[in-house]
Design a protein around this motif. Sequence first.
Motif, PDB file in Angstrom:
ATOM      1  N   UNK A  31      -2.889  37.729 -18.242  1.00 16.89           N
ATOM      2  CA  UNK A  31      -4.050  38.310 -19.270  1.00 16.89           C
ATOM      3  C   UNK A  31      -5.139  37.924 -18.702  1.00 16.89           C
ATOM      4  N   UNK A  32      -5.408  36.695 -18.140  1.00 19.83           N
ATOM      5  CA  UNK A  32      -6.771  36.529 -17.571  1.00 19.83           C
ATOM      6  C   UNK A  32      -7.675  37.516 -16.619  1.00 19.83           C
ATOM      7  N   UNK A  89      -5.742  26.286 -19.400  1.00 22.63           N
ATOM      8  CA  UNK A  89      -5.553  25.007 -20.178  1.00 22.63           C
ATOM      9  C   UNK A  89      -5.244  23.822 -19.298  1.00 22.63           C
ATOM     10  N   UNK A  90      -3.879  23.645 -19.545  1.00 24.44           N
ATOM     11  CA  UNK A  90      -3.362  22.341 -18.941  1.00 24.44           C
ATOM     12  C   UNK A  90      -2.319  22.818 -17.541  1.00 24.44           C
ATOM     13  N   UNK A  91      -2.417  24.166 -17.354  1.00 24.80           N
ATOM     14  CA  UNK A  91      -1.533  24.384 -16.112  1.00 24.80           C
ATOM     15  C   UNK A  91      -2.377  25.032 -15.155  1.00 24.80           C
ATOM     16  N   UNK A 128       2.922  37.490 -22.741  1.00 23.58           N
ATOM     17  CA  UNK A 128       3.437  36.869 -23.962  1.00 23.58           C
ATOM     18  C   UNK A 128       2.397  36.166 -24.577  1.00 23.58           C
ATOM     19  N   UNK A 129       1.039  36.103 -24.140  1.00 22.64           N
ATOM     20  CA  UNK A 129       0.117  35.192 -24.858  1.00 22.64           C
ATOM     21  C   UNK A 129      -0.489  36.164 -26.221  1.00 22.64           C
ATOM     22  N   UNK A 130      -0.031  37.534 -26.333  1.00 21.62           N
ATOM     23  CA  UNK A 130      -0.427  38.164 -27.418  1.00 21.62           C
ATOM     24  C   UNK A 130       0.537  39.096 -27.677  1.00 21.62           C
ATOM     25  N   UNK A 162      -8.997  37.341 -31.168  1.00 19.03           N
ATOM     26  CA  UNK A 162      -7.711  38.232 -31.185  1.00 19.03           C
ATOM     27  C   UNK A 162      -6.586  37.154 -31.397  1.00 19.03           C
ATOM     28  N   UNK A 163      -7.015  36.156 -31.286  1.00 21.11           N
ATOM     29  CA  UNK A 163      -5.973  34.980 -31.885  1.00 21.11           C
ATOM     30  C   UNK A 163      -4.893  34.925 -30.948  1.00 21.11           C
ATOM     31  N   UNK A 164      -5.135  34.814 -29.577  1.00 19.49           N
ATOM     32  CA  UNK A 164      -4.140  34.545 -28.491  1.00 19.49           C
ATOM     33  C   UNK A 164      -3.232  33.328 -28.846  1.00 19.49           C
ATOM     34  N   UNK A 165      -2.008  33.409 -28.546  1.00 19.32           N
ATOM     35  CA  UNK A 165      -1.048  32.453 -28.845  1.00 19.32           C
ATOM     36  C   UNK A 165      -1.101  31.099 -27.844  1.00 19.32           C
ATOM     37  N   UNK A 166      -1.645  31.196 -26.709  1.00 13.49           N
ATOM     38  CA  UNK A 166      -2.118  30.233 -25.885  1.00 13.49           C
ATOM     39  C   UNK A 166      -3.672  30.097 -25.776  1.00 13.49           C
ATOM     40  N   UNK A 167      -3.995  28.629 -25.508  1.00 12.78           N
ATOM     41  CA  UNK A 167      -5.192  28.545 -25.672  1.00 12.78           C
ATOM     42  C   UNK A 167      -6.309  29.007 -24.436  1.00 12.78           C
ATOM     43  N   UNK A 168      -5.749  29.455 -23.357  1.00 16.99           N
ATOM     44  CA  UNK A 168      -6.626  29.857 -22.379  1.00 16.99           C
ATOM     45  C   UNK A 168      -5.790  31.149 -21.632  1.00 16.99           C
ATOM     46  N   UNK A 169      -4.967  31.666 -22.194  1.00 12.50           N
ATOM     47  CA  UNK A 169      -4.206  32.790 -21.531  1.00 12.50           C
ATOM     48  C   UNK A 169      -3.175  32.305 -20.402  1.00 12.50           C
TER      49      UNK A 169
END
Lengths: 799, 108
Positions: free
Chosen positions: A517-518, B62-64, A478-480, A506-513
Amino acid sequence: MEKKKLVLIGNGMAGIRAIEEILKLLPDQFDIIVFGKEPYPNYNRIQLSKVLQGDTEIKDITLNEWQWYEDNGILLYPGETVTKIDKDNQIVYTDKGKETPYDHLIIATGSNPFMLPLPGADKEGVTAFRDIEDCEKMIDASKNYKRAAVIGGGLLGLEAARGLLNLGMEVDVIHLADYLMERQLDRPAGELLQKELESQGMNFYLEKQTAEITGKKRVTGLKFKDGGAIPADLVVMAVGIKPNVALAQETGIEVNRGIVVSDHMETNVPNIYAVGECAEHNGMVYGLVAPLYEQGQALAKHICGMNHQGYKGSVLSTQLKVSGVDVFSTGLINETAETKSIKVFDEWQNTYKKILVKDNKLTGAVLFGNTKEGTKLKSLITKGANVEEYLESQQGADDGESIVASMSDDEIICGCNGVSKGAIVDAIKVDGLSSVEEVKGATNASRSCGTCKNLVSELLTETLGDEYEADTKESICACTDLTRDEVVAEIKEKGLTHTKEVMNVLEWKTEEGCSKCKPALNYYLGMIYPKEHEDERESRFVNERLHANIQKDGTYSVVPRMYGGVTNAEDLRTIADVAEKYDVGMIKLTGGQRIDLLGVKKEDLPNVWKDLGMPSGYAYGKSVRTVKTCVGAEFCRFGTQDSTGMGIQLEKKFEGLNTPHKVKMGVSACPRNCAEGGIKDVGVVGLDGVWEVYVGGNGGTELRKAELLVKVKSQEEVLEYTAAFLQYYRENASYLERTSHYVERVGIEHIQEVVNDEKLRKELNERMDEALGIYKEPWSEVLESETTLKDLYEKVATK
Amino acid sequence: MEQTVRKVFIGNYQDLPVSLGKAVVVEDKEIAVFRLSNGNVKAIENKCPHRGGVLSEGMVSGEHVFCPLHDWKINVSDGLVQAPDEGCVQTYKTSIEDNQVYVEIPEK
Ligand code: SRM
Ligand SMILES: Cc1cc2nc3c(=O)[nH]c(=O)nc-3n(C[C@H](O)[C@H](O)[C@H](O)COP(=O)(O)OP(=O)(O)OC[C@H]3O[C@@H](n4cnc5c(N)ncnc54)[C@H](O)[C@@H]3O)c2cc1C
Ligand code: SF4
Ligand code: FES
């Protein structure tokens, strides 16, 4: 009103198709009774070639399941032969003593293979190639015998020969003419074909006539008219077929070569019809399904009382179903005084094309090497198109336009079933279809020989355009919105090197996946840059970060390597000592032929590893897990190969490899397959002188049987093909896609094409070696690093 | 009644691995301490409200943190379990003084 009784003799491809057409027109009008000599539901005879070649299995070639007969209220008598027709009282009689009256009777008894009346033709080990029984006979023979001789270098003979090669036999093909497939090909194409098949290992005797089949009870060889002789333990006769007309003849129905029928498939006896290979229409007897299906359609309309013009004969086309060889031919192909030809022979790419033109119209074509144009040419020839139309369409094709785009709506895509482009496009639009499988279900396209699958898929793309792509497009998480393939392409193109960089650029919608996806990105980066990428421990799931399997209570399990499931007293003693010293919760034999120490505290892990002094078994990783083996030739009375040795080699070579999902292997030394290769990602089965490599099996959540990838002779080749397969899987599968899902998705044929290509195989092996080159045994690596020990394995205790 | 807290020293800031969790034992409690990629340090109870998963071993984004046992997603600042799952974990205040990291534990 009483329903009319419709009786069909012959539960084969033509007869059942006629019934399907009738059911489409008038679903509830008839009581349908079918007699079939063979004890199976209607199956796809064409695919017997693929069964023999190992691409598919008998159970997968059924066209109409038992349930289909039931659902349509059809009374089927399998394994029952009709022995007599009483045409005056309209009753048929069977070999099981049944008497069945009819209102309409369809004869669809097909053909019998033509057996040369040679001395010795009745010996054990002589067979035709016509039905499931013949196919099974050949497969059985290949297990115990070495040398096969195929009499007949036509379509059927060559497909049989290829199959026998795949079954590990040495194959001689004996042919009367001086080049192969002389009925469908011209000499240049026939000779190219011969060269190609020779390179695949076939051996030819041309211009040879067999005089005798030698041997006592079982065949031992062939003698030729010219005095020569060859040894053989299996003889396959593929010299032609003859229409099966005996029953009709005895009934007093008019028979010439086949049962003579009108345009409406009527015989000269009222209420008796004939379709299929047993029928003769306008002097022609057909031996391919496309015309037979057209006949079925004509017959259905007639029996259902629809107005129609009847069957008008067919233009034929043939295609050889031998992997790695593309041959196509249609129409009239031999030059005469009135014909001109367009010929293109590309010696470099080894392709040949000949198109015959008469009075400015296309009349026939032969293609070798590249048969993409086949469907197009066939439909142009059928409609009597001018050369100009063909040449114009060529231009489009040269401009890179898809071949289906340049086709008109009435052009035929599926030759076997006569399905036009228009019909497929309509079905896609009206019924909202989105896959080749759905199109097959709705229109019959690609249901018979399957060679038009690519065109159907192109039509889907053309018709649905972006929507088709969008609908089937699945993003990584869901992050991309990007798919796996898009992300991999971007990483390569933009030279991205770190998961965070990928997410950023690639402009992920979340900051750190996220947890999906990680690890996926970390895997893709490592796969693309095996040497440069620095594995990110924070992008690894706990098991892979700690190199142990987390348990529900937060303890861990430890599974050391036990290559090929083989151990020794010393190792067992060490394991026992460690288990005692660290008081492990349970010692268990795993399903993967090794030992699991469960319930180890995290802080103890490094010491446990140190005391064991064994490499990690990767029981926790998306990686090569175990290679199970059977006892093998050294001890087992059935063993033919060194399965444990092979398994150990495989495990040593591939240990530590990062893969999209876990990879399990099994090696057995005979077809009993005690190491369960049939449900492994890679299953190897040793036979006498041959190794079979199966891939894509799974014994877990969704059982899937592995499919034969290749048969090879040596252990080196097993390693080489396995490496090519695994590397291709690594490079193309989505993260967390097991080989079973991957192989199912792309098809075994595709993978075979890749790994059988010598150049590609070599390159895949090189990239595999590179990926394996970076392997460091993880447990000893942890023990050597103070920081890792501290960061990951120490708990902080406070005062 | 006034809640008193005890500041417990858990280690130097540099000793906490980045984007990972660390299990810290304080008396009879186990606390998961995270050093996030933005530099902040967060502390929560090291026990997933689902079935007790060890949160310090979870993947941090992040925060999670994602629980290693069944992938529940939990906010390390407010302790809330993210939808579709429900629940919360106890959070603890943290502070950094002279590179030394402290967690504030409420006194009983
Ligand atoms: C230890 C073992 C069971 C045993 O005691 O025998 C085992 C234990 C686990 N299996 Fe398994 N599997 C074990 C053999 C199998 C087998 C049999 C085999 O390999 O021959 C299968 C079916 C074959 C297959 O994979 O095709 C199997 C199919 C699975 C699956 C389903 C995979 C699938 O694609 O459907 C999972 C779930 C997953 O991987 O996502 C799984 C996942 C697991 C995990 C790792 C669950 C987890 O993530 O924690 C289990 C760890 C338990 C624990 O607490 O340590 N295990 N698991 C076996 C270890 C074999 C080894 O030596 O490495
Ligand atoms: C190996 C192989 C590969 C082929 N490849 C291709 C290809 O690539 N493309 C193509 O178009 N065609 C191909 N063909 C040909 C195609 O399979 C046939 O043309 C087609 O099956 C003929 O259909 P049919 O119904 O007329 O006969 P069949 O399918 O033979 O059906 C006749 C059935 O009637 C039964 N029967 C006979 N007599 C009686 C009786 N008295 N009572 C009850 N039952 C009876 C028979 O046992 C048989 O099951 C191939 C054939 C073979 C063998
Ligand atoms: S089958 Fe495998 S995953 Fe399921 S409980 Fe047993 S060990 Fe665990
Ligand atoms: S225990 Fe944390 S998600 Fe189940």
